[in-house]
Design an enzyme around this catalytic site. Structure first.
Site, mmCIF file in Angstrom:
data_model
loop_
_atom_site.group_PDB
_atom_site.id
_atom_site.type_symbol
_atom_site.label_atom_id
_atom_site.label_comp_id
_atom_site.label_asym_id
_atom_site.label_seq_id
_atom_site.Cartn_x
_atom_site.Cartn_y
_atom_site.Cartn_z
ATOM 1 N N ARG A 99 0.649 -1.167 -0.128
ATOM 2 C CA ARG A 99 0.011 -0.041 -0.111
ATOM 3 C C ARG A 99 0.842 1.167 0.016
ATOM 4 N NH1 ARG A 99 -3.540 2.840 4.788
ATOM 5 N NH2 ARG A 99 -4.743 4.029 3.527
ATOM 6 N N HIS A 100 0.346 2.385 -0.659
ATOM 7 C CA HIS A 100 0.925 3.647 -0.766
ATOM 8 C C HIS A 100 1.480 3.886 0.777
ATOM 9 C CE1 HIS A 100 -2.601 5.505 0.656
ATOM 10 N NE2 HIS A 100 -3.153 4.847 -0.292
ATOM 11 N N GLY A 101 2.477 4.830 0.827
ATOM 12 C CA GLY A 101 2.711 5.688 2.470
ATOM 13 C C GLY A 101 1.649 6.675 2.694
#
Ligand SMILES: *[C@@H]1O[C@H](CO)[C@@H](O)[C@H](O)[C@H]1NC(C)=O
Ligand SMILES: *[C@@H]1O[C@H](CO)[C@@H](O)[C@H](O)[C@H]1NC(C)=O
Ligand SMILES: *[C@@H]1O[C@H](CO)[C@@H](O)[C@H](O)[C@H]1NC(C)=O
Length: 468
Positions: free
Chosen positions: A83-85
Site C-alpha cells: 500500500r502507498h505511504g
C-alpha cells in the site's frame, strides 16, 4: 472578561507550547505519541504496527524468514503487494476538517473537564493548513515510508533485491495510476538505490489499474456495493447507534458545545485530524485530547465495519473482484518455481506491486485471512472486541503482503508475510508449506475465480466487451 495579566499569561502558555511542539516535531519521543494512535484504522502509521521502527526505521528481524532449516532452502522469488505511504486527506475530508475547525474556533467554550491547555491550543495555536489541492497526495513522510520499506526488504532478501538483478531490469514494478501510488513506487526504487549507495535513480515502472484498481472495473462490485446504500447498512446503523452517540456526547462535553452542533461526520473529522497531524507532521495534536482510548476503539470499529462491508467478507463480490490480481500473483509464482534447464534464463527475482488498502483487503479476504467466527455488525461491538479483523493492524500506511518462494530439497515452498511478520495460509500448518500444497488448497480459486463471471455475471469471453 479575564484580567489582562491572566489573559496575557494564557496567550504565552499557548504560544510557548506551540513552539515546543514545533521543536520536537522531527524527534517525537515514544511517550509523546497520542494514546489513541494505534486505532486509526487505515490511517494508522506503519510504526504503530511495527513498534521497533519508532526507534530505528531500518530495524529488520531476519528470523521472520522461516523455511525448514533441514531442507537448505534459498529464496528464489519475492512478490510484494504494497500500500502507498502516508498521504494528505482527500478533498472531502479536508472540507470536513475546515468545517470542524471553524465550529470549534467560534463556538467551543468551557469543557466539563476544565478544558485545560488543549482547547486554547486549538483555538489560538492551531491553524487550518490543509488545502484542497493536497487531495490525497503522498506526503514527504509517506515517501520515506516506502524508501525505508525497500531498504528493509533489501536487507531481508539481498539475493533477490540485488543491484545486479535491478540493473539487468529483472525486478518488476507495477503501480496503480493514482498519484500517491506512483510516488510510492518511485520512493521504493529510491530506497533500493540508497541501499546500494547510488545517487541516481532511473525509474522503471508500469501503471496497471486492471491489477491494482480491479475494484473500479468490476461492474458487479460497483453496482452491488459501491453505489448501493443498502450494502453498508450496518455502518449506517452503527453511526447512529449508542456507542457512537456516546462518543459524540463526550466530545461535545469536552468542547462545551451543544451535541446537535456536532454531526457524526465532524466527530470523525476530529479523529482523523489527530491521525493526520501525527502521520504527516509527527505532531501530538491538541485535537487528540477530544478522545479517550474507549472512544478511539469505537471509532476504530466504525472504520472496520465500513471496510468489512465495502472491501472484505461483508459481500462475496468484494473479494472476488480481486481475482485478476490473485491469478497474476500465482502465475508469477508458478513461473518462478518451475524447474528449468540450466540454459534457460532464471526467473524474475522480484515483483513489486503498489496499490491501495482497497487493493489489499479484497485479496487478503480472498486468501481467507482475518476471518472471524461471526460477521461484524452494528449490534456486536462488544462481542467483537477480540476480532482479528482490525484494519489498524492489517492495512496501515505502507502495509504489505509478501509472498516468498523458496527453492528447497523437497520442492518449492511458499511463505507469506504480512507487514513483515510471518502469517500462515489458513488450513496449512507450516510457516512455509510446499508450494504444491498451497496450490492444492486454493485449487477452487485457481481453477475458477473468473473476473467476467464474478463481476459481470457472464462466463469469460461471451457478451459485449465492457472493459475500457
Ligand atoms: C522476530 O521474528 C520471530 C519470528 O516471527 C519472532 O518469534 C520474534 O519474536 C521476533 N523478534 C522480535 C524482537 O520481535
Ligand atoms: C444492494 O445491496 C443489498 C444488500 O446487500 C442487496 O440485497 C441488493 O441486491 C443490492 N442491490 C443491487 C442493485 O445490487
Ligand atoms: C538475482 O535473482 C536470482 C533469482 O532469480 C538469484 O538467483 C540471483 O542470485 C540474484 N542475484 C544476482 C546478483 O544475480
Amino acid at each position: 472578561m479575564l484580567p489582562a495579566p491572566l489573559l496575557m499569561n494564557s496567550f504565552l502558555v499557548a504560544a510557548l507550547s506551540l513552539v515546543m511542539t514545533r521543536l520536537t516535531c522531527s524527534s517525537l519521543s515514544v511517550s509523546d505519541i497520542p494514546h489513541i494512535a494505534a486505532y486509526f484504522g487505515t490511517k494508522t502509521r506503519y510504526e504503530e504496527v511495527n513498534r521497533h521502527l519508532l526507534r530505528d526505521g531500518l530495524w529488520v528481524n531476519t528470523s521472520v524468514r522461516k523455511s525448514p532449516a533441514a531442507e537448505r532452502c534459498t529464496p528464489i522469488h519475492l512478490t510484494a503487494v504494497i500500500r502507498h505511504g502516508c498521504r494528505y486527506p482527500t478533498i472531502q475530508n479536508i472540507r470536513k476538517i475546515q468545517k470542524l475547525s471553524e465550529l470549534v474556533r467560534r463556538e467551543a467554550s468551557r469543557g466539563s473537564d476544565e478544558s485545560e491547555g488543549w482547547l486554547r491550543n486549538i483555538q489560538n495555536g492551531w491553524e487550518m493548513w490543509y488545502k484542497e489541492d493536497m487531495d490525497g497526495q503522498l506526503v514527504p513522510k509517506g515517501r520515506e515510508d516506502l524508501r525505508l520499506l525497500a531498504r528493509r526488504l533489501a536487507i531481508l532478501f539481498p539475493a533477490l533485491l540485488s543491484e545486479k538483478n535491478r540493473s539487468s531490469g529483472r525486478i518488476r514494478f507495477l503501480t496503480s495510476s493514482k498519484h500517491r501510488c506512483v510516488s510510492s513506487v518511485e520512493a521504493f526504487q529510491e530506497g533500493l538505490q540508497q541501499h546500494w549507495g547510488n545517487q541516481d535513480v532511473d525509474y522503471r515502472h508500469e501503471v496497471n489499474d486492471d491489477l491494482m484498481r480491479f475494484f473500479e472495473r468490476c461492474l458487479g462490485y460497483v453496482e452491488g456495493v459501491e453505489k448501493n446504500r443498502t450494502a453498508l447498512l450496518e455502518v449506517d446503523k452503527f453511526r447512529r447507534g449508542e456507542e457512537m452517540e456516546g462518543v459524540r456526547r463526550r466530545m461535545a462535553d469536552r468542547l462545551g458545545l451543544p451535541q446537535h452542533r456536532l454531526t457524526p461526520d465532524l466527530v470523525e473529522a476530529a479523529f482523523f485530524l489527530c491521525s493526520y497531524e501525527l502521520s504527516i507532521k509527527s505532531l501530538h495534536s491538541p485535537w487528540c485530547f477530544l478522545f479517550d482510548r474507549n472512544d478511539a476503539k469505537v471509532l476504530e470499529y466504525q472504520s472496520d465495519l465500513k471496510q468489512f462491508w465495502k472491501r472484505s467478507y461483508g459481500h462475496a463480490v468484494n473479494s472476488m473482484s480481486s481475482c485478476p490480481l490473485f491469478h497474476h500473483v500465482f502465475r508469477t509464482l508458478d513461473k518462478a518455481g518451475r524447474p528449468r534447464r540450466s540454459t534457460e534464463a532464471s526467473p524474475e527475482p522480484a515483483s513489486i506491486l503498489v496499490g491501495h488498502a482497497e487493493t489489499l483487503l479484497p485479496l487478503l479476504s480472498l486468501l481467507g485471512l482475518y476471518k472471524d467466527q461471526s460477521l461484524l455488525r452494528a449490534s456486536n461491538y462488544q462481542s467483537q472486541q477480540g476480532r482479528s479483523f482490525r484494519t489498524s493492524l492489517i492495512v496501515p500506511y505502507a502495509a504489505n503482503l509478501l509472498f516468498v518462494l523458496y527453492d528447497c530439497q523437497r520442492g518449492p515452498r511458499l511463505q507469506m508475510l504480512i507487514n513483515e511478520s510471518p502469517a500462515r495460509f489458513p488450513g496449512l500448518e507450516e510457516d512455509a508449506p510446499l508450494y504444491r500444497d498451497v496450490r492444492a488448497m486454493y485449487r477452487h480459486l485457481l481453477d475458477g475465480c473468473d473476473f467476467h463471471r464474478e463481476c459481470e455475471g457472464r462466463p469469460e469471453g461471451r457478451g459485449p466487451n465492457t472493459e475500457l
